[in-house]
Design a protein around this motif. Structure first.
Motif, PDB file in Angstrom:
ATOM      1  N   GLN A 105       0.868  -1.176   0.073  1.00 51.58           N
ATOM      2  CA  GLN A 105      -0.280  -0.155   0.011  1.00 51.58           C
ATOM      3  C   GLN A 105       0.507   1.307  -0.178  1.00 51.58           C
ATOM      4  O   GLN A 105       1.839   1.463   0.593  1.00 51.58           O
ATOM      5  CB  GLN A 105      -0.760   0.021   1.190  1.00 51.58           C
ATOM      6  CG  GLN A 105      -1.850  -1.118   1.278  1.00 51.58           C
ATOM      7  CD  GLN A 105      -2.623  -1.453  -0.189  1.00 51.58           C
ATOM      8  OE1 GLN A 105      -3.031  -0.579  -0.724  1.00 51.58           O
ATOM      9  NE2 GLN A 105      -2.388  -2.637  -0.417  1.00 51.58           N
ATOM     10  N   GLN A 108      -0.646   7.118   1.161  1.00 58.63           N
ATOM     11  CA  GLN A 108      -2.039   7.556   1.292  1.00 58.63           C
ATOM     12  C   GLN A 108      -2.986   6.429   1.685  1.00 58.63           C
ATOM     13  O   GLN A 108      -3.958   6.721   2.489  1.00 58.63           O
ATOM     14  CB  GLN A 108      -2.442   8.056  -0.217  1.00 58.63           C
ATOM     15  CG  GLN A 108      -3.715   8.575  -0.055  1.00 58.63           C
ATOM     16  CD  GLN A 108      -4.122   9.427  -1.379  1.00 58.63           C
ATOM     17  OE1 GLN A 108      -3.497   9.159  -2.777  1.00 58.63           O
ATOM     18  NE2 GLN A 108      -5.233  10.065  -1.682  1.00 58.63           N
ATOM     19  N   SER A 109      -2.841   5.268   1.145  1.00 60.88           N
ATOM     20  CA  SER A 109      -3.775   4.211   1.302  1.00 60.88           C
ATOM     21  C   SER A 109      -3.394   3.648   2.829  1.00 60.88           C
ATOM     22  O   SER A 109      -4.316   3.492   3.574  1.00 60.88           O
ATOM     23  CB  SER A 109      -3.403   2.959   0.470  1.00 60.88           C
ATOM     24  OG  SER A 109      -4.189   1.771   0.914  1.00 60.88           O
ATOM     25  N   LYS A 112      -5.308   5.945   5.409  1.00 60.59           N
ATOM     26  CA  LYS A 112      -6.723   5.871   5.308  1.00 60.59           C
ATOM     27  C   LYS A 112      -7.131   4.389   5.987  1.00 60.59           C
ATOM     28  O   LYS A 112      -8.091   4.189   6.704  1.00 60.59           O
ATOM     29  CB  LYS A 112      -7.327   5.528   3.826  1.00 60.59           C
ATOM     30  CG  LYS A 112      -8.813   5.517   3.485  1.00 60.59           C
ATOM     31  CD  LYS A 112      -9.284   5.495   2.020  1.00 60.59           C
ATOM     32  CE  LYS A 112     -10.800   5.771   2.187  1.00 60.59           C
ATOM     33  NZ  LYS A 112     -11.481   5.881   0.781  1.00 60.59           N
ATOM     34  N   GLU A 199      -9.156  -3.411  -2.771  1.00 58.30           N
ATOM     35  CA  GLU A 199      -8.077  -3.169  -3.591  1.00 58.30           C
ATOM     36  C   GLU A 199      -8.575  -2.005  -4.716  1.00 58.30           C
ATOM     37  O   GLU A 199      -7.770  -1.173  -4.904  1.00 58.30           O
ATOM     38  CB  GLU A 199      -7.505  -4.435  -4.230  1.00 58.30           C
ATOM     39  CG  GLU A 199      -6.977  -5.521  -3.432  1.00 58.30           C
ATOM     40  CD  GLU A 199      -6.243  -6.479  -3.977  1.00 58.30           C
ATOM     41  OE1 GLU A 199      -4.970  -6.344  -4.363  1.00 58.30           O
ATOM     42  OE2 GLU A 199      -6.888  -7.455  -4.367  1.00 58.30           O
ATOM     43  N   GLN A 202      -8.919   1.132  -2.564  1.00 60.07           N
ATOM     44  CA  GLN A 202      -7.782   1.214  -1.565  1.00 60.07           C
ATOM     45  C   GLN A 202      -8.463   1.435   0.010  1.00 60.07           C
ATOM     46  O   GLN A 202      -7.859   2.330   0.554  1.00 60.07           O
ATOM     47  CB  GLN A 202      -6.753   2.233  -1.913  1.00 60.07           C
ATOM     48  CG  GLN A 202      -6.170   2.000  -3.398  1.00 60.07           C
ATOM     49  CD  GLN A 202      -5.442   0.728  -3.467  1.00 60.07           C
ATOM     50  OE1 GLN A 202      -4.109   0.983  -2.604  1.00 60.07           O
ATOM     51  NE2 GLN A 202      -5.488  -0.428  -3.643  1.00 60.07           N
ATOM     52  N   GLU A 203      -9.247   0.650   0.453  1.00 59.00           N
ATOM     53  CA  GLU A 203      -9.900   0.985   1.689  1.00 59.00           C
ATOM     54  C   GLU A 203     -10.317  -0.456   2.421  1.00 59.00           C
ATOM     55  O   GLU A 203     -10.583  -1.220   1.718  1.00 59.00           O
ATOM     56  CB  GLU A 203     -10.878   1.889   1.824  1.00 59.00           C
ATOM     57  CG  GLU A 203     -12.066   1.440   0.939  1.00 59.00           C
ATOM     58  CD  GLU A 203     -13.248   2.740   0.792  1.00 59.00           C
ATOM     59  OE1 GLU A 203     -12.816   3.699   1.064  1.00 59.00           O
ATOM     60  OE2 GLU A 203     -14.152   2.143   0.465  1.00 59.00           O
TER      61      GLU A 203
END
Length: 289
Positions: A105, A108-109, A112, A199, A202-203
């Motif tokens: 990741q 940024q991911s 989160k 995926e 991205q959370e």
């Protein structure tokens, strides 16, 4: 069907009697010690307890999730089929957040994910304790953690060398003697087993398996967070955490990580999981021998 395990066939017959569509696909998930899970038509999960202990835990889990799902910031199992000894819910779609997925990741991911974890664990750890007790939650898995450590002390430790015995018992003492404020905890917040990741977006997209929900130290739920991302990621999660301020939370989490193989060795010994017992004892010998 001809060669299918009779137990699974019995479960499928039950599902077929209540499921509105024909069963066209069955995936058997047998990894867990406590539950057999049947995935039906790639969209529904049915859980069946393997023993008396897990059957009792399922009753508590059903009551807790019925109230917790309304406040959870992440999707959790929404039981649509509820029987005396089984539950069924729409499958949560995603990838399990194992170490490889975590390491892939972006910053940024991960930010989160940290935010979502902080919010989710806050919702669990601030669930009213008295309400949880009314729903059947017990202290420390109905005392199983203490029983496990006592079993290690009384049955396993005498077999160890003096050096190993002293080190292992010191680890248990450090873990058990740390004061904490009791909260509701998920109890098995294993990222690679029970936390799902979307995926595409991205959370995080869901948390499953609340069979170990109990009243205990919130540090228990932070173990994988520290193991995956270290103190830096832990601190990011804590920026979004609304539980009781606790300056010793990270230290207690580290103690629990250290003591986990000892408890797992005791648990495996108590329930006859011979191969796992040998594996945990080999680790303990390597760690302390």
């Amino acid at each position: 069907m001809m060669n299918m395990d009779a137990r699974i066939k019995k479960h499928l017959d039950l599902i077929g009697s209540i499921f509105p569509s024909a069963i066209s696909s069955v995936i058997v998930h047998e990894e867990g010690d406590d539950f057999l899970v049947l995935e039906i038509n790639h969209g529904w999960m049915f859980r069946f307890p393997r023993n008396v202990v897990s059957a009792k835990a399922l009753q508590v889990e059903k009551g807790f999730l019925a109230e917790f799902k309304a406040i959870s910031p992440l999707p959790v199992p929404d039981y649509r089929y509820i029987g005396g000894d089984f539950v069924g819910y729409p499958k949560i779609i995603g990838t399990l957040l194992d170490m490889d997925v975590f390491r892939e990741q972006s910053v940024q991911s991960l930010n989160k994910i940290a935010c979502q974890m902080g919010q989710f664990l806050s919702s669990v750890h601030t669930f009213p304790v008295e309400q949880a007790r009314r729903l059947g939650l017990t202290e420390g898995w109905d005392g199983w953690q203490s029983k496990g450590f006592r079993h290690f002390q009384d049955v396993i430790a005498p077999r160890l060398s003096p050096v190993m015995r002293h080190a292992a018992m010191g680890c248990i003492e450090r873990t058990m003697n740390q004061p904490f404020e009791t909260t509701v905890i998920h109890g098995d917040f294993s990222l690679e087993d029970h936390v799902f990741f979307d995926e595409k977006n991205q959370e995080l997209c869901g948390v499953i398996d609340f069979a170990d929900v109990t009243l205990n130290d919130p540090a228990h739920d932070f173990q994988n967070i520290v193991e995956y991302g270290g103190e830096g990621f832990f601190n990011e999660v804590m920026e979004h955490y609304q539980g009781v301020p606790d300056p010793n939370l990270l230290q207690r989490t580290r103690f629990r990580i250290e003591a986990r193989p000892i408890f797992e060795a005791a648990y495996s010994s108590m329930f006859g999981f011979d191969e796992r017992y040998k594996d945990r004892m080999a680790y303990i010998e390597q760690r302390y021998g």
